[in-house]
Structures are given as structure tokens and as C-alpha cells.
Design a protein around this motif. Structure first.
Motif, PDB file in Angstrom:
ATOM      1  N   ASN A 183     -49.519 -85.286 -73.446  1.00  0.00           N
ATOM      2  CA  ASN A 183     -48.220 -85.052 -74.065  1.00  0.00           C
ATOM      3  C   ASN A 183     -47.332 -84.390 -73.027  1.00  0.00           C
ATOM      4  O   ASN A 183     -47.514 -83.219 -72.698  1.00  0.00           O
ATOM      5  N   ARG A 205     -43.927 -82.961 -71.271  1.00  0.00           N
ATOM      6  CA  ARG A 205     -42.597 -82.413 -71.505  1.00  0.00           C
ATOM      7  C   ARG A 205     -41.582 -83.419 -70.998  1.00  0.00           C
ATOM      8  O   ARG A 205     -41.862 -84.169 -70.051  1.00  0.00           O
ATOM      9  N   GLU A 264     -42.495 -90.148 -79.113  1.00  0.00           N
ATOM     10  CA  GLU A 264     -42.164 -88.730 -79.088  1.00  0.00           C
ATOM     11  C   GLU A 264     -43.132 -88.006 -80.016  1.00  0.00           C
ATOM     12  O   GLU A 264     -43.494 -88.533 -81.072  1.00  0.00           O
ATOM     13  N   VAL A 265     -43.579 -86.818 -79.613  1.00  0.00           N
ATOM     14  CA  VAL A 265     -44.521 -86.045 -80.420  1.00  0.00           C
ATOM     15  C   VAL A 265     -44.011 -84.622 -80.596  1.00  0.00           C
ATOM     16  O   VAL A 265     -43.226 -84.122 -79.782  1.00  0.00           O
ATOM     17  N   LYS A 266     -44.500 -83.989 -81.625  1.00  0.00           N
ATOM     18  CA  LYS A 266     -44.156 -82.594 -81.882  1.00  0.00           C
ATOM     19  C   LYS A 266     -44.832 -81.736 -80.812  1.00  0.00           C
ATOM     20  O   LYS A 266     -46.020 -81.893 -80.538  1.00  0.00           O
ATOM     21  N   PRO A 267     -44.103 -80.818 -80.199  1.00  0.00           N
ATOM     22  CA  PRO A 267     -44.717 -79.969 -79.181  1.00  0.00           C
ATOM     23  C   PRO A 267     -45.777 -79.056 -79.782  1.00  0.00           C
ATOM     24  O   PRO A 267     -45.657 -78.613 -80.922  1.00  0.00           O
ATOM     25  N   SER A 268     -46.821 -78.792 -79.010  1.00  0.00           N
ATOM     26  CA  SER A 268     -47.880 -77.892 -79.476  1.00  0.00           C
ATOM     27  C   SER A 268     -47.482 -76.433 -79.300  1.00  0.00           C
ATOM     28  O   SER A 268     -48.087 -75.545 -79.897  1.00  0.00           O
ATOM     29  N   SER A 327     -40.368 -75.416 -78.226  1.00  0.00           N
ATOM     30  CA  SER A 327     -39.536 -76.455 -78.842  1.00  0.00           C
ATOM     31  C   SER A 327     -39.091 -77.546 -77.872  1.00  0.00           C
ATOM     32  O   SER A 327     -38.225 -78.338 -78.184  1.00  0.00           O
ATOM     33  N   VAL A 382     -38.983 -80.996 -76.059  1.00  0.00           N
ATOM     34  CA  VAL A 382     -39.342 -82.361 -76.458  1.00  0.00           C
ATOM     35  C   VAL A 382     -40.530 -82.834 -75.618  1.00  0.00           C
ATOM     36  O   VAL A 382     -40.569 -82.630 -74.406  1.00  0.00           O
ATOM     37  N   HIS A 383     -41.494 -83.458 -76.278  1.00  0.00           N
ATOM     38  CA  HIS A 383     -42.696 -84.006 -75.628  1.00  0.00           C
ATOM     39  C   HIS A 383     -42.840 -85.474 -75.992  1.00  0.00           C
ATOM     40  O   HIS A 383     -42.426 -85.907 -77.064  1.00  0.00           O
ATOM     41  N   ARG A 427     -45.879 -88.569 -75.997  1.00  0.00           N
ATOM     42  CA  ARG A 427     -47.256 -89.000 -75.763  1.00  0.00           C
ATOM     43  C   ARG A 427     -47.201 -90.130 -74.742  1.00  0.00           C
ATOM     44  O   ARG A 427     -46.423 -91.072 -74.882  1.00  0.00           O
TER      45      ARG A 427
END
Length: 143
Positions: free
Chosen positions: A107, A109, A126-130, A133, A135-136, A138
Motif C-alpha cells: 500500500n 503513499r 485506492e485503499v484506506k490508510p493504516s 490520513s 492517500v494510499h 494498493r
């Protein structure tokens, strides 16, 4: 001169985790300890140090069934754009390949997407950041 190696000693791991925190968590307001997760003991860790034994890059890979995930990749700014990140990612991919796993994901940045594209990864979604905030995306690669 540089070397890529797997941290083994407690002092190696102290430097490794400190650098992970400094490069990846502290800039986002993360407290010390936020750079460590519950997969550390199941993972393969890699670090880069220079001729003076100063750590300047870190990365980790772990396996999830028949796929590998690279996490916590970072290179100090003064060493970036010199090929070290590509060498580190290749080192981690080789670990995956030696374990019979040829699909790798990560994932990324948003500011690192082009680096991973240059290393053969493709954006999947696009994935939710771990953490934080930023943007990440995959990204995946068959090695």
C-alpha cells in the motif's frame, strides 16, 4: 558503500524501529511504538546502512497465504533517488521468491506511487490508510 542486511541483534532492531518511526510515523504525529505491529515476529526485515554503519533505509515483508506484502519501506531523504530504494525492494522480493511466493502487494503513499511503478508495480485501487490520513494505493507485482 552500503550493505543490505536482516537485523538480528537487539541493537540492530532498536535502530531499525527508530528509523521506521522517524521516517514514517513521527511526521504524521505518531508516538514511538506506532511503527510496530503484531506481524513483526512473522516478518522478514531488511535495513540498509552506509560505510559508517548508519542506518538509512528500512523495509519489511510478510506472507499472507500465497501472497507477500511489503510494508514500512522508507529511505532517508538525503539517500533518496540514488537507487537504494530499488535495491531494498528487490532484496525483499527475493525473499518472497525464495519462499515460492511470486505475487507481492503493498500500500503505497500517493507520493511514492511513481517509485513503485518504476519498480514494476501496478496500481490496483485506492485503499484506506493504516495510519494517518495520507492517500494510499494498493499496488501489485508478479515477480
Amino acid at each position: 558503500m552500503y550493505s543490505i542486511f536482516e537485523p538480528k541483534t537487539s541493537s540492530d532492531f532498536e535502530e531499525y524501529f527508530k528509523l521506521r518511526w522517524l521516517l514514517l510515523r513521527r511526521p504524521l504525529g505518531g508516538k514511538r511504538g506506532s511503527e510496530i505491529d503484531d506481524l513483526e515476529k512473522k516478518s522478514f526485515h531488511a535495513a540498509i546502512k552506509d560505510k559508517n554503519q548508519i542506518f538509512f533505509g528500512v523495509g519489511r515483508i510478510h506472507f499472507i497465504d500465497a501472497i507477500s506484502q511489503i510494508r514500512y519501506m522508507a529511505i532517508k531523504k538525503e539517500y533518496s533517488r540514488q537507487g537504494y530504494g530499488s535495491k531494498l525492494i528487490k532484496y525483499l522480493e527475493d525473499i518472497s521468491y525464495k519462499h515460492g511466493i511470486q505475487k507481492v502487494f503493498l500500500n503505497s503513499r500517493v507520493n511514492a506511487v511513481n517509485f513503485y511503478k518504476k519498480n514494476g508495480y501496478r496500481v490496483v485501487e485506492e485503499v484506506k490508510p493504516s495510519f494517518g490520513s495520507i492517500v494510499h494505493f494498493r499496488m501489485e507485482k508478479i515477480i
